[in-house]
Scaffold this motif. Sequence first.
Motif, PDB file in Angstrom:
ATOM      1  N   LYS A  13       1.316  -1.226  -0.082  1.00 46.60           N
ATOM      2  CA  LYS A  13      -0.147   0.005   0.253  1.00 46.60           C
ATOM      3  C   LYS A  13       1.277   1.487   0.262  1.00 46.60           C
ATOM      4  N   LEU A  14       2.029   0.951   0.433  1.00 48.49           N
ATOM      5  CA  LEU A  14       3.068   2.044   0.116  1.00 48.49           C
ATOM      6  C   LEU A  14       4.248   2.042  -0.637  1.00 48.49           C
ATOM      7  N   PRO A  15       4.566   2.056  -1.541  1.00 49.71           N
ATOM      8  CA  PRO A  15       5.215   1.314  -3.195  1.00 49.71           C
ATOM      9  C   PRO A  15       6.861   2.393  -2.657  1.00 49.71           C
ATOM     10  N   ASN A  16       6.176   3.965  -2.472  1.00 49.35           N
ATOM     11  CA  ASN A  16       7.815   4.647  -2.591  1.00 49.35           C
ATOM     12  C   ASN A  16       7.853   4.558  -1.382  1.00 49.35           C
ATOM     13  N   VAL A  17       7.356   3.952  -0.059  1.00 54.53           N
ATOM     14  CA  VAL A  17       8.250   4.204   0.975  1.00 54.53           C
ATOM     15  C   VAL A  17       9.073   3.101   1.134  1.00 54.53           C
ATOM     16  N   GLY A  18      10.651   3.230   1.863  1.00 52.59           N
ATOM     17  CA  GLY A  18      11.576   2.803   2.536  1.00 52.59           C
ATOM     18  C   GLY A  18      12.231   2.881   2.915  1.00 52.59           C
ATOM     19  N   THR A  19      13.633   2.047   2.927  1.00 52.50           N
ATOM     20  CA  THR A  19      13.907   2.613   4.710  1.00 52.50           C
ATOM     21  C   THR A  19      14.599   4.569   4.430  1.00 52.50           C
ATOM     22  N   THR A  20      14.280   4.855   6.279  1.00 49.61           N
ATOM     23  CA  THR A  20      14.084   5.917   6.367  1.00 49.61           C
ATOM     24  C   THR A  20      15.425   7.075   5.978  1.00 49.61           C
ATOM     25  N   ILE A  21      16.216   8.622   5.899  1.00 50.36           N
ATOM     26  CA  ILE A  21      17.087   8.752   5.307  1.00 50.36           C
ATOM     27  C   ILE A  21      17.906   8.849   7.005  1.00 50.36           C
ATOM     28  N   PHE A  22      17.129   9.143   7.620  1.00 49.21           N
ATOM     29  CA  PHE A  22      16.872   9.284   9.182  1.00 49.21           C
ATOM     30  C   PHE A  22      17.875   7.955  10.020  1.00 49.21           C
ATOM     31  N   THR A  23      17.398   6.550   9.499  1.00 51.03           N
ATOM     32  CA  THR A  23      18.029   5.509   9.940  1.00 51.03           C
ATOM     33  C   THR A  23      19.222   5.622   9.204  1.00 51.03           C
ATOM     34  N   VAL A  24      19.234   5.518   7.915  1.00 45.76           N
ATOM     35  CA  VAL A  24      20.236   5.543   7.015  1.00 45.76           C
ATOM     36  C   VAL A  24      21.913   6.177   7.175  1.00 45.76           C
ATOM     37  N   MET A  25      21.452   7.578   8.114  1.00 46.64           N
ATOM     38  CA  MET A  25      22.249   8.519   8.420  1.00 46.64           C
ATOM     39  C   MET A  25      22.953   8.309  10.245  1.00 46.64           C
ATOM     40  N   SER A  26      22.087   7.633  10.558  1.00 43.91           N
ATOM     41  CA  SER A  26      22.611   7.064  11.977  1.00 43.91           C
ATOM     42  C   SER A  26      22.722   5.777  11.655  1.00 43.91           C
ATOM     43  N   ALA A  27      22.613   5.309  11.445  1.00 46.61           N
ATOM     44  CA  ALA A  27      23.342   3.935  11.085  1.00 46.61           C
ATOM     45  C   ALA A  27      24.810   4.239  10.547  1.00 46.61           C
ATOM     46  N   LEU A  28      25.097   5.289   9.990  1.00 47.30           N
ATOM     47  CA  LEU A  28      26.214   5.359   9.037  1.00 47.30           C
ATOM     48  C   LEU A  28      26.908   6.707  10.300  1.00 47.30           C
TER      49      LEU A  28
END
Length: 386
Positions: free
Chosen positions: A10-25
Amino acid sequence: MSAPANIVTKLPNVGTTIFTVMSALASEKGAVNLGQGFPDFNCDPALVQAVASAMQDGLNQYPPMAGVQLLREAIADKVEKLHGRRYDPAGEITVTAGATQGILTSVLCAVHAGDEVIVIEPAYDCYVPAIELAGGIPVFVQMNVDERGYSIPWDKVAAAVTPKTRMIMVNTPHNPTGSIMKAADVQALADIVRGTDILILSDEVYEHMVYDGRQHESLARHPELSQRTFINSSFGKTYHVTGWKVGFVAAPAAMTAEFRKVHQFNVFTVNTPVQYGLAAYMKDPAPYLDLPAFYQKKRDLFRDGLKNTRFELLPSEGTYFQCVKYGAISGLSEAEFCKWLTTEIGVAAIPISAFYNTPKESGIVRFCFAKKDETLRLALDRLAKL
């Protein structure tokens, strides 16, 4: 083996948020994380004790669906004292599992399939998924930005209104830009919706973070707009307890009745002892009345330090975010610049392009200054290389 179940997203354009990506990095590289927007310091021990006391007193079972009565009364009293609008605790205030749930529920209860919802970009990332889950159609209007900061082009908002417009979403103080709506903005919004059935969702989670003597222009203050507005706020932001996920929505009785129809089958109700603890803690207004000065001191510390870099500072009128232009430092895209900054300089930021439906490159990134002073100084020492 049986084939896996087929599920159509129902949300085809939703992936991992930039917040999660940058916090992991940031974690991987040992960087100072000024990306994700939460404090790295503790809340008032008195608030923790108030919640612990409620647990010890046996207040651990379901509260009323709309929230603990004492907390709703405390919210009503606070809003009335600050903004002059009295919401009925019984029928116009609902305690929510954080502002995100309040925003989702506000949209789900009011937006029908095919309805249009105007979203002013850059916008926080939970807005559009909420609209799409309701079957609504997001209509995007981009803020203007120049050396004076970000501003809402109300002529373009007015031009975006159609007979299908059901709701306009606003956010003040604004994440990610740090701008605030002023009296003229509120009046412009009122002029647009007057004589229509358009509803307003006002995200006011940073309501107590407005600086330089300015006033938070809550839509509760406006006699006309308050009659059509879902006002969303957050105790997590106000009291440095983002992980508790408790907020509230205030709206007129007819709107609240529809809100609660969805709320009762969404989360039904919210953590009982935390509600009682918050109600007890709110008897003292000092923590939220003193919050502007508390965060302005951190803002000024951070801004003064950034003046030793080649970043161009945009105004930070509210929230705990500081936006900067980096064109004098790099020609990288915002996302790539943030990755470079995290990896090579050791400070994580968030690209503003992540807050647009179709990424827009403005050469601007966002830092969070809701950190200990020593955290900010460490980040500034590293950024001084720039």
